[in-house]
Scaffold this active site. Structure first.
Site, PDB file in Angstrom:
ATOM      1  N   CYS A   2       0.825  -1.196   0.000  1.00 32.01           N
ATOM      2  CA  CYS A   2       0.000   0.000   0.000  1.00 32.01           C
ATOM      3  C   CYS A   2       0.863   1.251   0.000  1.00 32.01           C
ATOM      4  O   CYS A   2       1.958   1.259   0.539  1.00 32.01           O
ATOM      5  CB  CYS A   2      -0.956   0.037   1.178  1.00 32.01           C
ATOM      6  SG  CYS A   2      -2.100  -1.341   1.276  1.00 32.01           S
ATOM      7  N   ARG A  28       5.872  -1.520  -4.392  1.00 33.82           N
ATOM      8  CA  ARG A  28       5.459  -2.099  -3.118  1.00 33.82           C
ATOM      9  C   ARG A  28       4.358  -3.139  -3.290  1.00 33.82           C
ATOM     10  O   ARG A  28       4.086  -3.911  -2.368  1.00 33.82           O
ATOM     11  CB  ARG A  28       4.986  -0.993  -2.175  1.00 33.82           C
ATOM     12  CG  ARG A  28       6.076  -0.005  -1.804  1.00 33.82           C
ATOM     13  CD  ARG A  28       5.509   1.238  -1.152  1.00 33.82           C
ATOM     14  NE  ARG A  28       5.020   0.973   0.186  1.00 33.82           N
ATOM     15  CZ  ARG A  28       5.684   1.257   1.303  1.00 33.82           C
ATOM     16  NH1 ARG A  28       6.875   1.795   1.232  1.00 33.82           N
ATOM     17  NH2 ARG A  28       5.157   1.008   2.476  1.00 33.82           N
ATOM     18  N   TRP A  75      -3.318  -2.753  -1.460  1.00 30.98           N
ATOM     19  CA  TRP A  75      -3.104  -4.198  -1.529  1.00 30.98           C
ATOM     20  C   TRP A  75      -4.193  -4.825  -0.669  1.00 30.98           C
ATOM     21  O   TRP A  75      -4.238  -4.626   0.538  1.00 30.98           O
ATOM     22  CB  TRP A  75      -1.716  -4.541  -1.011  1.00 30.98           C
ATOM     23  CG  TRP A  75      -1.291  -5.959  -1.251  1.00 30.98           C
ATOM     24  CD1 TRP A  75      -0.747  -6.480  -2.383  1.00 30.98           C
ATOM     25  CD2 TRP A  75      -1.350  -7.045  -0.319  1.00 30.98           C
ATOM     26  NE1 TRP A  75      -0.462  -7.815  -2.219  1.00 30.98           N
ATOM     27  CE2 TRP A  75      -0.821  -8.191  -0.955  1.00 30.98           C
ATOM     28  CE3 TRP A  75      -1.796  -7.173   0.999  1.00 30.98           C
ATOM     29  CZ2 TRP A  75      -0.726  -9.437  -0.331  1.00 30.98           C
ATOM     30  CZ3 TRP A  75      -1.717  -8.403   1.622  1.00 30.98           C
ATOM     31  CH2 TRP A  75      -1.185  -9.523   0.963  1.00 30.98           C
ATOM     32  N   ASN A 105      -3.128   2.887   5.307  1.00 32.93           N
ATOM     33  CA  ASN A 105      -2.324   1.663   5.242  1.00 32.93           C
ATOM     34  C   ASN A 105      -2.419   0.976   6.594  1.00 32.93           C
ATOM     35  O   ASN A 105      -2.379   1.633   7.632  1.00 32.93           O
ATOM     36  CB  ASN A 105      -0.855   1.963   4.974  1.00 32.93           C
ATOM     37  CG  ASN A 105      -0.606   2.493   3.574  1.00 32.93           C
ATOM     38  OD1 ASN A 105      -1.498   2.473   2.736  1.00 32.93           O
ATOM     39  ND2 ASN A 105       0.600   2.962   3.336  1.00 32.93           N
ATOM     40  N   GLY A 106      -2.468  -0.349   6.599  1.00 35.22           N
ATOM     41  CA  GLY A 106      -2.482  -1.068   7.871  1.00 35.22           C
ATOM     42  C   GLY A 106      -3.741  -1.895   8.030  1.00 35.22           C
ATOM     43  O   GLY A 106      -4.512  -2.100   7.081  1.00 35.22           O
ATOM     44  N   GLU A 484      16.036 -20.477   0.111  1.00 38.18           N
ATOM     45  CA  GLU A 484      15.893 -19.215  -0.603  1.00 38.18           C
ATOM     46  C   GLU A 484      15.655 -19.453  -2.093  1.00 38.18           C
ATOM     47  O   GLU A 484      14.837 -18.753  -2.719  1.00 38.18           O
ATOM     48  CB  GLU A 484      17.143 -18.358  -0.394  1.00 38.18           C
ATOM     49  CG  GLU A 484      17.227 -17.092  -1.226  1.00 38.18           C
ATOM     50  CD  GLU A 484      16.126 -16.091  -0.962  1.00 38.18           C
ATOM     51  OE1 GLU A 484      16.017 -15.123  -1.734  1.00 38.18           O
ATOM     52  OE2 GLU A 484      15.355 -16.256   0.001  1.00 38.18           O
ATOM     53  N   LYS A 488      12.346 -18.142  -4.134  1.00 36.10           N
ATOM     54  CA  LYS A 488      12.405 -17.294  -5.318  1.00 36.10           C
ATOM     55  C   LYS A 488      11.605 -17.908  -6.466  1.00 36.10           C
ATOM     56  O   LYS A 488      10.880 -17.207  -7.179  1.00 36.10           O
ATOM     57  CB  LYS A 488      13.863 -17.085  -5.755  1.00 36.10           C
ATOM     58  CG  LYS A 488      14.626 -16.099  -4.910  1.00 36.10           C
ATOM     59  CD  LYS A 488      14.085 -14.697  -5.082  1.00 36.10           C
ATOM     60  CE  LYS A 488      14.449 -13.815  -3.895  1.00 36.10           C
ATOM     61  NZ  LYS A 488      13.688 -14.097  -2.686  1.00 36.10           N
ATOM     62  N   GLU A 491       7.864 -17.594  -5.762  1.00 36.76           N
ATOM     63  CA  GLU A 491       7.420 -16.203  -5.755  1.00 36.76           C
ATOM     64  C   GLU A 491       7.126 -15.679  -7.157  1.00 36.76           C
ATOM     65  O   GLU A 491       6.105 -15.026  -7.375  1.00 36.76           O
ATOM     66  CB  GLU A 491       8.496 -15.304  -5.129  1.00 36.76           C
ATOM     67  CG  GLU A 491       8.513 -15.241  -3.622  1.00 36.76           C
ATOM     68  CD  GLU A 491       9.563 -14.268  -3.121  1.00 36.76           C
ATOM     69  OE1 GLU A 491       9.201 -13.365  -2.352  1.00 36.76           O
ATOM     70  OE2 GLU A 491      10.739 -14.408  -3.504  1.00 36.76           O
ATOM     71  N   HIS A 507      13.292 -39.454   4.753  1.00 37.35           N
ATOM     72  CA  HIS A 507      12.291 -39.316   5.817  1.00 37.35           C
ATOM     73  C   HIS A 507      10.985 -38.710   5.307  1.00 37.35           C
ATOM     74  O   HIS A 507      10.210 -38.170   6.084  1.00 37.35           O
ATOM     75  CB  HIS A 507      12.860 -38.472   6.959  1.00 37.35           C
ATOM     76  CG  HIS A 507      14.043 -39.093   7.617  1.00 37.35           C
ATOM     77  ND1 HIS A 507      13.947 -40.193   8.438  1.00 37.35           N
ATOM     78  CD2 HIS A 507      15.367 -38.796   7.543  1.00 37.35           C
ATOM     79  CE1 HIS A 507      15.154 -40.529   8.872  1.00 37.35           C
ATOM     80  NE2 HIS A 507      16.034 -39.704   8.329  1.00 37.35           N
ATOM     81  N   LYS A 606       5.961  -5.672  -1.719  1.00 40.43           N
ATOM     82  CA  LYS A 606       7.385  -5.500  -1.430  1.00 40.43           C
ATOM     83  C   LYS A 606       7.635  -5.236   0.040  1.00 40.43           C
ATOM     84  O   LYS A 606       8.482  -5.866   0.660  1.00 40.43           O
ATOM     85  CB  LYS A 606       7.934  -4.341  -2.271  1.00 40.43           C
ATOM     86  CG  LYS A 606       9.429  -4.067  -2.043  1.00 40.43           C
ATOM     87  CD  LYS A 606      10.279  -5.246  -2.468  1.00 40.43           C
ATOM     88  CE  LYS A 606      11.743  -5.010  -2.261  1.00 40.43           C
ATOM     89  NZ  LYS A 606      12.542  -6.203  -2.580  1.00 40.43           N
TER      90      LYS A 606
END
Length: 611
Positions: A2, A28, A75, A105-106, A484, A488, A491, A507, A606
């Protein structure tokens, strides 16, 4: 996540500034946007569920101009990404004329109770958002002073918020509030500004005030008044912030993610350029005294930064000999833990505004752990202000949602911290220190060599494009790098990817292995090489197809079912940084081949400034 932009000016049309501010905040993440303006004694707004460029076209079609206004990229949290849920939200007088315009925002945690109360008072809700509750509450409390109404309203709110509000009856005035979500003030000449990020004001003003939690702001053309949580008027420091206009330009690259991957040699060189000798002073004036009082480390972080912390755990325990715990910040404060006042609490964040990490930091301090340090990319962020010590990475602005250069610069900073604690604990000889410093200085060249493997990675990506699942394996300090790599890929390409320590194959995960499941293996030439070779044989025995990242000296060669890319050299303790690069490129090129929105993946933002 946002974005807010607001402006009051004496004469000029601020509409282009609001639109450009939203454009600078697109990185963002958002799924709707809008602008509200004070025009000839009334409030007008335009909203869109498309991109900022579409909003700009709508504003131009309506020929909207004004000297006071607010704008927002949303968002979606409460309510789907539809026009009626987009900000700004209005609240009307009984005759149906819009009086209050507001962006937020929030997340407001008690919005349902407030909604019921306001509906009982006769307010009609047009959206499913928690934000519209604030607009109606401010209207309900309004008595001729928008600042006083917002000040009264925030006393009723629970949660995190950055708010900008204005009123039909008070031209050239915006009221703002901050609690747990970033908000900055920009100072101009016969004009003043509000934004959720200083980047939104780049090219407009370099004079920025960072509001503190609990602050309220009365923004007018010729004055700015800040009131703190106790109701006292306060003066906040004015920072001279250089605009990041050049860094935010895409240049010759296809996407920001690609640009930022290739900026890593420069970013790492800048981050360690002042590290000529290992000294606590790199982390602040009080670092030596604080480090000497600590006998364990607690790392708090989210997402990619959490994986940086997991990697650092291997370094800190093996090199510095200090017990280290790594916690997902969003979970840490919701469980009962055993605090130790001699703990060095480390937060890791690209933006320094990550809501969960800030909350976890405050929780740790509330438990009596006051020795705090942040690894952060933004020197003026809330995280830096909250911690006693800091190390500022120099990655530069990172636009792509999927973090790349922020991650590797965090790792470099954590390695410097490891060496510092090792030296203070008499575990680092002068010869070893000199060797590590040489390796740090050589790191940009090692990363450059890894980037040169891009053509081979592109060939791999063609084989990944039709797949819907992938498995990543690593051992030791390269297991977090496998995590990581999987993050990626999922995402930006939307391929379901998971990572495991290679020794865990038998396992459970081995049940998933077929010729349709690519298995990416990080296999450097370290002490665990023979172990991971055995794990690779387990995959091949079940018909799995291996994609192996290794070093030249390992003698692992390509053959049917095994695709190998060799990095030029094994880079010792810094090997995780080098092996990260091919995994970033694999995710990027696979996403490009699948046609996804690389820089703005669906459902992701972001800067995660809400819980």
């Amino acid at each position: 996540m946002c974005g807010i932009v607001g402006a009051v000016a004496a004469q000029e049309d601020i509409t282009p500034l609001l639109i450009e501010g939203l454009r600078r905040l697109e990185y963002r993440g958002y799924d709707s946007c809008g602008v509200a303006l004070h025009i000839n004694g009334e409030l007008r707004r335009t909203r869109s569920t498309a991109r900022v460029a579409d909003l700009e076209a709508l504003v131009a079609d309506e020929a909207l101009t004004a000297s006071t206004g607010i704008a927002h990229t949303r968002w979606a949290t409460h309510g789907a990404p539809l026009t009626h849920n987009a900000h700004p939200h209005f609240s009307a007088t009984p005759d149906g004329v819009a009086r209050i315009g507001l962006v937020h925002n929030g997340i407001i945690e008690n919005h349902e109770a407030l909604r019921s109360e306001l509906e009982a008072a006769g307010y009609v809700f047009e959206s499913q958002t928690d934000t519209e509750v604030i607009a109606h509450l401010v209207n309900h409390l309004y008595n001729g002073d928008i600042f006083a109404a917002l000040q009264a309203a925030v006393q009723r709110l629970r949660g995190a918020f950055a708010i900008a509000a204005f009123c039909r009856d008070e031209p050239h005035r915006i009221a703002g509030a901050r609690q747990g979500s970033p908000l900055v003030v920009g100072l101009g000449n016969q004009a003043n500004y509000l934004a959720s990020d200083a980047l939104a004001l780049a090219g407009t003003t370099n004079n920025i005030i960072y509001l503190e939690d609990g602050d309220l702001i009365d923004l007018q053309v010729d004055r700015v008044v800040i009131v703190d949580a106790s109701g006292q008027t306060v003066q906040r420091k004015v920072h001279q912030v250089q605009a990041y206009t050049a860094a935010a330009e895409l240049g010759p690259y296809r996407h920001y993610m690609q640009k930022e991957i290739f900026e890593q040699p420069r970013a790492l060189g800048d981050t360690v350029q002042d590290v000529d000798v290992i000294t606590p002073a790199l982390f602040g004036e009080d670092a030596e005294a604080i480090f000497s009082q600590c006998d364990q480390v607690l790392i708090l972080a989210c997402g990619t930064s959490f994986y940086a912390g997991l990697t650092a755990k291997y370094w800190l325990e093996a090199v510095a000999g200090i017990p280290t715990q790594v916690e997902i910040a969003s979970e840490y404060r919701y469980r009962t833990s055993v605090p130790n006042p001699r703990t060095l609490v480390i937060t890791i964040s690209q933006s320094g505004e990550t809501a969960d990490t800030l909350a976890a930091l405050k929780h740790a301090r509330g438990l009596g752990m006051e020795h705090t340090l942040t690894i952060c990319n933004v020197a003026t962020s809330a995280m830096v202000r909250e911690c006693r010590l800091n190390f500022i990475t120099r990655a530069g602005v990172e636009i792509g949602v999927a973090s790349t250069k922020a991650f590797t610069t965090q790792l470099a900073a954590l390695f410097v911290l490891t060496l510092t604690l090792a030296k203070l604990r008499n575990r680092l000889s002068p010869e070893t220190e000199a060797e590590h410093l040489r390796n740090l200085r050589h790191l940009p060249l090692a990363i450059q060599a890894a980037l040169a493997l891009e053509p081979q990675i592109m060939a791999w990506s063609e084989r990944f494009t039709p797949r819907e699942h992938a498995l990543f394996l690593g051992r030791g300090m390269h297991y977090p790098i496998a995590l990581e790599g999987a993050l990626k890929l999922k995402e930006v390409s939307y391929i379901h990817a998971e990572a495991y320590p290679a020794g865990e194959l038998k396992h459970g995960p081995l049940a998933l292995v077929t010729d349709q499941m690519p298995v990416v293996t990080v296999a450097p030439n370290d002490d665990l090489l023979e172990k991971i070779k055995s794990n690779m044989q387990e995959v091949r025995a079940r018909g799995g197809e291996l994609y192996v990242l290794t070093d030249a000296a390992t003698q692992i060669r390509s053959e049917p079912g095994i695709h190998v890319i060799q990095l030029p050299e094994y880079y010792g303790l810094l090997s995780p940084l080098v092996h990260t690069i091919p995994l970033q490129l694999l995710a990027y090129h696979t996403a490009c081949a699948r046609g996804t929105d690389v820089d703005k993946p669906r459902n992701l933002a972001k800067s995660v400034t809400v819980e």
